[in-house]
Design a protein around this motif. Structure first.
Motif, PDB file in Angstrom:
ATOM      1  N   VAL A   1       0.833  -1.200   0.000  1.00  0.00           N
ATOM      2  CA  VAL A   1       0.000   0.000   0.000  1.00  0.00           C
ATOM      3  C   VAL A   1       0.870   1.254   0.000  1.00  0.00           C
ATOM      4  CG1 VAL A   1      -1.599   1.378   1.390  1.00  0.00           C
ATOM      5  CG2 VAL A   1      -2.045  -1.056   1.012  1.00  0.00           C
ATOM      6  N   ALA A   2       1.887   1.264   0.840  1.00  0.00           N
ATOM      7  CA  ALA A   2       2.756   2.447   0.919  1.00  0.00           C
ATOM      8  C   ALA A   2       3.473   2.695  -0.405  1.00  0.00           C
ATOM      9  CB  ALA A   2       3.771   2.260   2.041  1.00  0.00           C
ATOM     10  N   ARG A   3       3.960   1.633  -1.027  1.00  0.00           N
ATOM     11  CA  ARG A   3       4.737   1.804  -2.267  1.00  0.00           C
ATOM     12  C   ARG A   3       3.839   2.125  -3.460  1.00  0.00           C
ATOM     13  NH1 ARG A   3       9.166  -2.852  -2.811  1.00  0.00           N
ATOM     14  NH2 ARG A   3       9.752  -1.493  -4.554  1.00  0.00           N
ATOM     15  N   VAL A   4       2.621   1.615  -3.462  1.00  0.00           N
ATOM     16  CA  VAL A   4       1.682   1.997  -4.527  1.00  0.00           C
ATOM     17  C   VAL A   4       1.326   3.470  -4.398  1.00  0.00           C
ATOM     18  CG1 VAL A   4      -0.695   1.724  -5.340  1.00  0.00           C
ATOM     19  CG2 VAL A   4       0.733  -0.292  -4.960  1.00  0.00           C
ATOM     20  N   ARG A   5       1.032   3.902  -3.201  1.00  0.00           N
ATOM     21  CA  ARG A   5       0.660   5.307  -3.009  1.00  0.00           C
ATOM     22  C   ARG A   5       1.810   6.248  -3.356  1.00  0.00           C
ATOM     23  NH1 ARG A   5      -2.252   7.256   2.084  1.00  0.00           N
ATOM     24  NH2 ARG A   5      -2.895   8.789   0.540  1.00  0.00           N
ATOM     25  N   ALA A   6       3.054   5.805  -3.115  1.00  0.00           N
ATOM     26  CA  ALA A   6       4.216   6.633  -3.413  1.00  0.00           C
ATOM     27  C   ALA A   6       4.641   6.543  -4.873  1.00  0.00           C
ATOM     28  CB  ALA A   6       5.382   6.225  -2.512  1.00  0.00           C
ATOM     29  N   GLY A   7       4.003   5.673  -5.665  1.00  0.00           N
ATOM     30  CA  GLY A   7       4.364   5.517  -7.058  1.00  0.00           C
ATOM     31  C   GLY A   7       5.559   4.621  -7.283  1.00  0.00           C
ATOM     32  N   GLU A   8       5.998   3.885  -6.252  1.00  0.00           N
ATOM     33  CA  GLU A   8       7.136   2.978  -6.396  1.00  0.00           C
ATOM     34  C   GLU A   8       6.704   1.638  -6.990  1.00  0.00           C
ATOM     35  OE1 GLU A   8       9.291   4.829  -2.416  1.00  0.00           O
ATOM     36  OE2 GLU A   8       8.824   2.689  -2.529  1.00  0.00           O
ATOM     37  N   LEU A   9       5.436   1.291  -6.826  1.00  0.00           N
ATOM     38  CA  LEU A   9       4.837   0.123  -7.452  1.00  0.00           C
ATOM     39  C   LEU A   9       3.573   0.571  -8.170  1.00  0.00           C
ATOM     40  CD1 LEU A   9       5.062  -2.541  -4.576  1.00  0.00           C
ATOM     41  CD2 LEU A   9       6.310  -2.624  -6.745  1.00  0.00           C
ATOM     42  N   ASP A  10       3.240  -0.090  -9.264  1.00  0.00           N
ATOM     43  CA  ASP A  10       2.027   0.250  -9.992  1.00  0.00           C
ATOM     44  C   ASP A  10       0.789  -0.359  -9.351  1.00  0.00           C
ATOM     45  OD1 ASP A  10       3.674   1.455 -11.963  1.00  0.00           O
ATOM     46  OD2 ASP A  10       4.043  -0.528 -12.816  1.00  0.00           O
ATOM     47  N   ALA A  11       0.955  -1.514  -8.718  1.00  0.00           N
ATOM     48  CA  ALA A  11      -0.162  -2.229  -8.115  1.00  0.00           C
ATOM     49  C   ALA A  11       0.388  -3.116  -7.011  1.00  0.00           C
ATOM     50  CB  ALA A  11      -0.902  -3.072  -9.165  1.00  0.00           C
ATOM     51  N   GLY A  12      -0.509  -3.665  -6.207  1.00  0.00           N
ATOM     52  CA  GLY A  12      -0.061  -4.560  -5.140  1.00  0.00           C
ATOM     53  C   GLY A  12      -1.230  -5.289  -4.517  1.00  0.00           C
ATOM     54  N   PHE A  13      -0.942  -6.438  -3.954  1.00  0.00           N
ATOM     55  CA  PHE A  13      -1.951  -7.177  -3.199  1.00  0.00           C
ATOM     56  C   PHE A  13      -2.007  -6.606  -1.786  1.00  0.00           C
ATOM     57  CE2 PHE A  13      -0.339 -10.811  -6.000  1.00  0.00           C
ATOM     58  CZ  PHE A  13      -1.313 -10.584  -6.966  1.00  0.00           C
ATOM     59  N   ALA A  14      -3.215  -6.449  -1.258  1.00  0.00           N
ATOM     60  CA  ALA A  14      -3.351  -5.896   0.087  1.00  0.00           C
ATOM     61  C   ALA A  14      -4.631  -6.404   0.733  1.00  0.00           C
ATOM     62  CB  ALA A  14      -3.357  -4.375   0.063  1.00  0.00           C
ATOM     63  N   LEU A  15      -4.556  -6.650   2.018  1.00  0.00           N
ATOM     64  CA  LEU A  15      -5.749  -7.008   2.774  1.00  0.00           C
ATOM     65  C   LEU A  15      -6.639  -5.786   2.935  1.00  0.00           C
ATOM     66  CD1 LEU A  15      -4.111  -9.214   5.539  1.00  0.00           C
ATOM     67  CD2 LEU A  15      -5.476  -9.983   3.601  1.00  0.00           C
ATOM     68  N   ALA A  16      -7.942  -6.022   2.963  1.00  0.00           N
ATOM     69  CA  ALA A  16      -8.893  -4.920   3.036  1.00  0.00           C
ATOM     70  C   ALA A  16      -8.736  -4.111   4.312  1.00  0.00           C
ATOM     71  CB  ALA A  16     -10.322  -5.460   2.929  1.00  0.00           C
ATOM     72  N   ASP A  17      -8.352  -4.752   5.424  1.00  0.00           N
ATOM     73  CA  ASP A  17      -8.219  -3.992   6.666  1.00  0.00           C
ATOM     74  C   ASP A  17      -7.040  -3.035   6.606  1.00  0.00           C
ATOM     75  OD1 ASP A  17      -6.445  -6.113   6.697  1.00  0.00           O
ATOM     76  OD2 ASP A  17      -6.832  -6.697   8.766  1.00  0.00           O
ATOM     77  N   VAL A  18      -5.946  -3.443   5.968  1.00  0.00           N
ATOM     78  CA  VAL A  18      -4.800  -2.552   5.801  1.00  0.00           C
ATOM     79  C   VAL A  18      -5.135  -1.441   4.809  1.00  0.00           C
ATOM     80  CG1 VAL A  18      -2.416  -2.398   4.987  1.00  0.00           C
ATOM     81  CG2 VAL A  18      -3.139  -4.341   6.386  1.00  0.00           C
ATOM     82  N   ALA A  19      -5.753  -1.796   3.694  1.00  0.00           N
ATOM     83  CA  ALA A  19      -6.123  -0.787   2.703  1.00  0.00           C
ATOM     84  C   ALA A  19      -7.096   0.226   3.281  1.00  0.00           C
ATOM     85  CB  ALA A  19      -6.737  -1.465   1.483  1.00  0.00           C
ATOM     86  N   ALA A  20      -7.975  -0.235   4.176  1.00  0.00           N
ATOM     87  CA  ALA A  20      -8.942   0.673   4.796  1.00  0.00           C
ATOM     88  C   ALA A  20      -8.244   1.777   5.571  1.00  0.00           C
ATOM     89  CB  ALA A  20      -9.880  -0.104   5.720  1.00  0.00           C
ATOM     90  N   LEU A  21      -7.127   1.467   6.210  1.00  0.00           N
ATOM     91  CA  LEU A  21      -6.388   2.486   6.952  1.00  0.00           C
ATOM     92  C   LEU A  21      -5.935   3.608   6.038  1.00  0.00           C
ATOM     93  CD1 LEU A  21      -4.190   0.198   9.226  1.00  0.00           C
ATOM     94  CD2 LEU A  21      -6.135   1.590   9.936  1.00  0.00           C
ATOM     95  N   SER A  22      -5.504   3.241   4.840  1.00  0.00           N
ATOM     96  CA  SER A  22      -5.067   4.252   3.882  1.00  0.00           C
ATOM     97  C   SER A  22      -6.236   5.098   3.399  1.00  0.00           C
ATOM     98  CB  SER A  22      -4.383   3.568   2.697  1.00  0.00           C
ATOM     99  OG  SER A  22      -3.983   4.513   1.744  1.00  0.00           O
ATOM    100  N   VAL A  23      -7.350   4.435   3.097  1.00  0.00           N
ATOM    101  CA  VAL A  23      -8.530   5.154   2.615  1.00  0.00           C
ATOM    102  C   VAL A  23      -9.058   6.107   3.683  1.00  0.00           C
ATOM    103  CG1 VAL A  23     -10.920   4.871   1.860  1.00  0.00           C
ATOM    104  CG2 VAL A  23      -9.148   3.351   0.971  1.00  0.00           C
ATOM    105  N   GLN A  24      -9.023   5.647   4.943  1.00  0.00           N
ATOM    106  CA  GLN A  24      -9.523   6.465   6.045  1.00  0.00           C
ATOM    107  C   GLN A  24      -8.504   7.495   6.502  1.00  0.00           C
ATOM    108  OE1 GLN A  24     -10.244   3.305   8.800  1.00  0.00           O
ATOM    109  NE2 GLN A  24     -12.004   2.504   7.672  1.00  0.00           N
TER     110      GLN A  24
END
Length: 332
Positions: free
Chosen positions: A76-99
């Motif tokens: 999630v951190a590397r996708v948001r920073a543009g270091e990765l184009d995509a990534g697998f992530a659990l919904a609970d971790v991704a929710a932290l970023s969205v929130q």
């Protein structure tokens, strides 16, 4: 030109190629777009699925390049920073970023950080709490004083392990006190398995699809048990969100291991909001087009379908992926 601009330089040709227009006209196809996808730890399902997608998309307009990582938090951190184009992530971790209420590793907080979106819901991860079969541990509340691996640092396993321990009243850290873990380790899956076998830890957490190869191998070498953590579900959903669910790990999942109730959380394929619509649509199509082959390679991905792929809450579906699913008419 920045990194993202270089990545998406061929994006304009993707929609036409995905529709087959250039091939129908007999013209030359545009160069493929290479999409880096953060996967996970060796022995886990993210690693297996990512490497399989890289093979299965080898001749596709969008080609996956699997990148080994510590999994969800790092992805999630590397996708948001543009270091990765995509990534697998659990919904609970991704929710932290969205929130925008996550640890620094997830929200990053630096300039240029893009919003998180999703192109597909893949399958459900199941929490494993693994102990030796002959141990006295019967529940997560029995882990006071135990030596426990919480999963790799910057992984979704670490996030759910800490939440489950907190709900059970077990403190984590050097100053945990009488109701704390005896020793805390943050080991990747392979290292957790090896440490349990050597007697260096008493238990380890893992969140992954069923079956997870590394645990299949462990069960073949020594007797193990899985502890039921499903009693924490009401508190988990009350505190963190409705994406957690109760789920079984059936008796035939791991040889010789009794069935158990546990907690599951969806796995998503996440991307940054700056990904062009055409690329997101083509990536969603590449994943869905590979689902039968993926299911043969790993049972966890049997859940992947056009109907379930759109259910990416709490992460919004990327507009390009939404267009693909709408045009594909998965509900017709």
């Amino acid at each position: 030109m920045g990194r993202r601009g270089k990545i998406w330089i061929a994006a304009a040709g993707i929609a036409a190629l995905a529709a087959g227009a250039l091939w129908w006209r007999g013209g030359a196809a545009p160069p493929p777009v290479l999409v880096s996808v953060g996967t996970g730890l060796p022995g886990g399902v993210y690693d297996a699925v990512g490497r399989s997608l890289a093979v299965l998309t080898g001749d596709a307009p969008v080609r996956v390049r699997a990148v080994a990582t510590a999994a969800s938090v790092e992805n999630v951190a590397r996708v948001r920073a543009g270091e990765l184009d995509a990534g697998f992530a659990l919904a609970d971790v991704a929710a932290l970023s969205v929130q925008d209420s996550s640890p620094a590793a997830v929200t990053a907080g630096s300039e240029g950080v893009q919003d998180l979106q999703a192109v597909a819901r893949l399958y459900d991860n199941h929490v494993h709490l693994v102990v030796r079969a002959g141990s006295a541990y019967a529940s997560i509340g029995d882990l006071s004083g135990a030596r426990v691996s919480l999963g790799a640092e910057s992984s979704g396993t670490e996030v759910i392990a800490e939440r489950l321990l907190e709900i059970a009243g077990i403190a984590v850290g050097a100053d945990a006190g009488a109701r704390g873990l005896g020793e805390t380790a943050r080991l990747g899956l392979g290292d957790s398995v090896a440490a349990l076998e050597r007697g260096e830890i008493d238990a380890f957490f893992w969140s992954g699809g069923l079956p997870t190869d590394a645990i299949t191998g462990l069960a073949g070498r020594m007797p193990i048990r899985l502890l039921d953590v499903s009693a924490a579900l009401p508190e988990l959903t009350a505190r963190y969100g409705p994406f957690y669910a109760e789920a079984p790990i059936l008796a035939d999942t791991y040889a010789g291991v009794a069935p158990v109730r546990t907690v599951s959380v969806p796995s998503l394929l996440v991307v940054g909001s700056e990904m062009p619509d055409d690329v997101a649509a083509a990536l969603a199509r590449a994943v869905l087009d590979s689902r039968e082959e993926l299911a043969r390679l790993h049972p966890a991905t049997y859940q992947l379908s056009p109907r379930t792929a759109v259910a990416t809450s709490p992460v919004p579906l990327h507009p390009g992926a939404a267009r693909y699913y709408r045009d594909a008419k998965p509900f017709s």
